[in-house]
Each structure stands twice: as structure tokens, then as C-alpha cells.
Scaffold this motif. Structure first.
Motif, PDB file in Angstrom:
ATOM      1  N   ARG A 191      37.589  38.903  28.771  1.00  0.00           N
ATOM      2  CA  ARG A 191      38.501  38.876  29.910  1.00  0.00           C
ATOM      3  C   ARG A 191      39.923  39.259  29.487  1.00  0.00           C
ATOM      4  O   ARG A 191      40.855  39.132  30.288  1.00  0.00           O
ATOM      5  CB  ARG A 191      38.480  37.491  30.544  1.00  0.00           C
ATOM      6  CG  ARG A 191      37.086  37.115  31.090  1.00  0.00           C
ATOM      7  CD  ARG A 191      37.097  35.804  31.853  1.00  0.00           C
ATOM      8  NE  ARG A 191      38.020  35.907  32.979  1.00  0.00           N
ATOM      9  CZ  ARG A 191      38.985  35.005  33.252  1.00  0.00           C
ATOM     10  NH1 ARG A 191      39.140  33.960  32.436  1.00  0.00           N
ATOM     11  NH2 ARG A 191      39.764  35.160  34.299  1.00  0.00           N
ATOM     12  N   ILE A 204      42.043  37.842  27.556  1.00  0.00           N
ATOM     13  CA  ILE A 204      43.018  36.744  27.529  1.00  0.00           C
ATOM     14  C   ILE A 204      43.435  36.518  26.086  1.00  0.00           C
ATOM     15  O   ILE A 204      42.582  36.229  25.227  1.00  0.00           O
ATOM     16  CB  ILE A 204      42.405  35.464  28.131  1.00  0.00           C
ATOM     17  CG1 ILE A 204      42.109  35.690  29.621  1.00  0.00           C
ATOM     18  CG2 ILE A 204      43.342  34.275  27.953  1.00  0.00           C
ATOM     19  CD1 ILE A 204      41.424  34.543  30.302  1.00  0.00           C
ATOM     20  N   THR A 261      43.450  31.875  33.352  1.00  0.00           N
ATOM     21  CA  THR A 261      44.251  33.100  33.197  1.00  0.00           C
ATOM     22  C   THR A 261      45.077  33.069  31.924  1.00  0.00           C
ATOM     23  O   THR A 261      45.707  34.080  31.565  1.00  0.00           O
ATOM     24  CB  THR A 261      45.187  33.271  34.406  1.00  0.00           C
ATOM     25  OG1 THR A 261      46.018  32.112  34.534  1.00  0.00           O
ATOM     26  CG2 THR A 261      44.379  33.467  35.700  1.00  0.00           C
TER      27      THR A 261
END
Length: 309
Positions: free
Chosen positions: A268, A270, A300
């Protein structure tokens, strides 16, 4: 159901009928014949009516057709009010009934775990008949002499097991524990392990660890030939392997979960700093890692992974 604390000591007397006679003579000075053969006797006595009373162990000396002495050996681990009531009504009858049956002197000995229990169980029992007061003869591990001589331990291993728990505060404790190892070896692999477990369970944790250390040192420094020591060593190794495998499986699962968390975060895009990476990889709590993995799908920022944790 009788426990091991009750049955294991009795097994020592059943396997060696002359053991009770030795204790009666050496500890209490009772006039038990020395030059006589001992065998197991009846373990029930008939009360009034069809009722049978079950005693623990009866040892009979002399020829089968002409007994000259008998010993009833009881093991009594507790001294509740119900215990004392039962003892007061049954033990005198054990002695009088067996005396009538065998036509010879009969004494009753009771092995107790502590001096306190022995004192309570050994209180005189008033039968109600003038002059007929029955007093059980009780003893506990500390009432028996500590055995520290290897020859005596090999000759009377049963006495080692019965006496050892009563001499754990003595200066000779280390020698007493060494004699425990010598004693259990004499019984062979199957019975030896049973008696080792019995005595080990009765030791305080620190003393139990000392006994285990003695066993480990002995195995390492001596090429044991007895089946007991070999069996003990094999069991210890098997337990160690099993424990190691279990730990290895748990560690492997934790490592896999941690890598999965980092993989999801990486997929993702991150960012994961070194501190967060080390925290994730160092975690061994599978439940915690599973929670982090679930959160990794939606967070997030890596800091959110640890929020409210």
C-alpha cells in the motif's frame, strides 16, 4: 479414589513386607521378631453383620500355619474431623479382628505426611471399656532417620523415599537427595520413574530443582548403565525436543505474521521507519500481530497501526 500420596507408600510396603517390621523395631522399639519371614496378609476384616472393613496393608510374620506377629500399616494424609471419627471407629476393630483371626500379637502403624497430622491421628481413642484405650502408633518422614549412606540406600531404598521429605532442612539435605537418586535406580525403569515422580512432587520447588540438577550432573558426568537413568535421560531429551519444537513453531508463526504486516504496508506504499519495523518484527504475540495485520489494510500511516494498543 485414593491418590498417589496414599497408594505409592503402600506399594512400598506391599512390595517389601519386612519394611514395616524394620520400622516397628528400629523406630519404636516394638518386640517384633527378627528371624521370621513376612508376607502380605488379609486387607479386610469382618465387622458385625455382612460389613467388611478395608484396611490398607497387613503384613504377617511367621509360618502361614502359625503366624507369630502382624502389622497393620496405614497411610493417613489428612486429619479432618471426619477422618478422626472414622479412625476412632475402625482402627481398634482392625487390630482386634486381625488378632482374633491370626491368634498372634498385632500392632497398627500409620505413616503421615507431617508431624501435625501424625500428632492428631495418634491421639488416644477411648473405646468406652475401662482400661481399653487404643493409641495408634504414628510417624512422619522426619521421625525416620535421614539416610545418607549409599550402601544403606541400596539396601533399604524404600526408607529413603519415606524419610527424605522430612530432612529437607537438614545440613545433610544434599546427601539425602543424592540417596533419592540411588534409591529410585534400584527399583528398575518402570517403578523407578513412578517413585521419582512421587518424591519429586512432594518437594518444595527449590529443592525439586536441586534434585533435577543432581540428576543432570550425574548423567553428564557418568556413563549410566541402569535402565532407570537411561529412561529418565531419554524422557528429558524427548521433553526438551518437544518443547523446542513447540517454541519453534510459535516463533515461526509470529515471524510469518510480522512479515505479512510489513508486506501489506509495503504493497500500500505506506512508509515504515526502522523503529516501527523493529517493533513489528520483535513482536511474538500472535493475537497482537493478527490485529496489526487487520489494521494494515486500512491505515494511512504506520503510526495508526499502534494507536490505542
Amino acid at each position: 479414589m485414593p491418590s498417589n500420596n496414599h497408594e505409592v507408600p503402600l506399594e512400598l510396603f506391599r512390595e517389601r513386607p519386612e519394611l514395616a517390621a524394620k520400622i516397628a523395631r528400629d523406630v519404636f522399639g516394638l518386640p517384633v521378631p527378627e528371624d521370621t519371614c513376612w508376607r502380605l496378609g488379609p486387607e479386610t476384616v469382618t465387622a458385625l453383620g455382612p460389613l467388611e472393613l478395608h484396611l490398607d496393608v497387613a503384613l504377617v510374620g511367621g509360618r502361614p500355619e502359625r503366624p507369630n506377629f502382624a502389622i497393620i500399616q496405614e497411610v493417613q494424609n489428612t486429619c479432618t474431623a471426619d477422618d478422626l471419627a472414622r479412625i476412632g471407629s475402625s482402627w481398634p476393630e482392625y487390630v482386634t479382628s486381625l488378632r482374633k483371626r491370626l491368634a498372634c500379637p498385632v500392632v497398627l502403624l500409620a505413616y503421615c505426611p507431617t508431624e501435625r497430622v501424625a500428632a492428631a491421628v495418634g491421639r488416644p481413642i477411648q473405646t468406652g471399656h475401662p482400661g481399653f484405650v487404643f493409641t495408634p502408633i504414628t510417624y512422619w518422614p522426619g521421625r525416620l532417620a535421614a539416610i545418607t549412606d549409599p550402601e544403606q540406600a541400596r539396601e533399604w531404598p524404600e526408607l529413603v523415599l519415606l524419610s527424605a521429605p522430612g530432612h529437607l532442612q537438614d545440613e545433610s539435605r544434599h546427601q539425602v537427595l543424592e540417596m533419592v537418586l540411588k534409591a529410585v535406580e534400584t527399583f528398575g525403569p518402570e517403578r523407578g520413574l513412578i517413585y521419582y515422580d512421587y518424591i519429586s512432587a512432594r518437594l518444595p520447588e527449590a529443592v525439586r530443582a536441586e534434585l533435577e540438577e543432581l540428576m543432570t550432573i550425574s548423567i553428564e558426568n557418568y556413563r549410566w548403565e541402569s535402565e532407570f537413568a537411561q529412561r529418565h535421560q531419554a524422557i528429558g531429551r524427548a521433553e526438551g525436543v518437544a518443547e523446542g519444537r513447540a517454541e519453534g513453531v510459535a516463533e515461526g508463526r509470529a515471524e510469518g505474521e510480522a512479515v505479512a504486516v510489513l508486506t501489506v504496508l509495503g504493497a500500500r506504499a505506506i512508509p515504515v521507519d526502522n523503529s516501527a519495523r523493529e517493533r513489528i518484527l520483535a513482536c511474538s504475540d500472535l493475537e497482537q500481530l493478527s490485529e496489526w495485520l487487520t489494521r494494515a489494510v486500512t491505515v494511512t500511516a504506520v503510526s495508526q497501526l499502534f494507536d490505542s494498543v
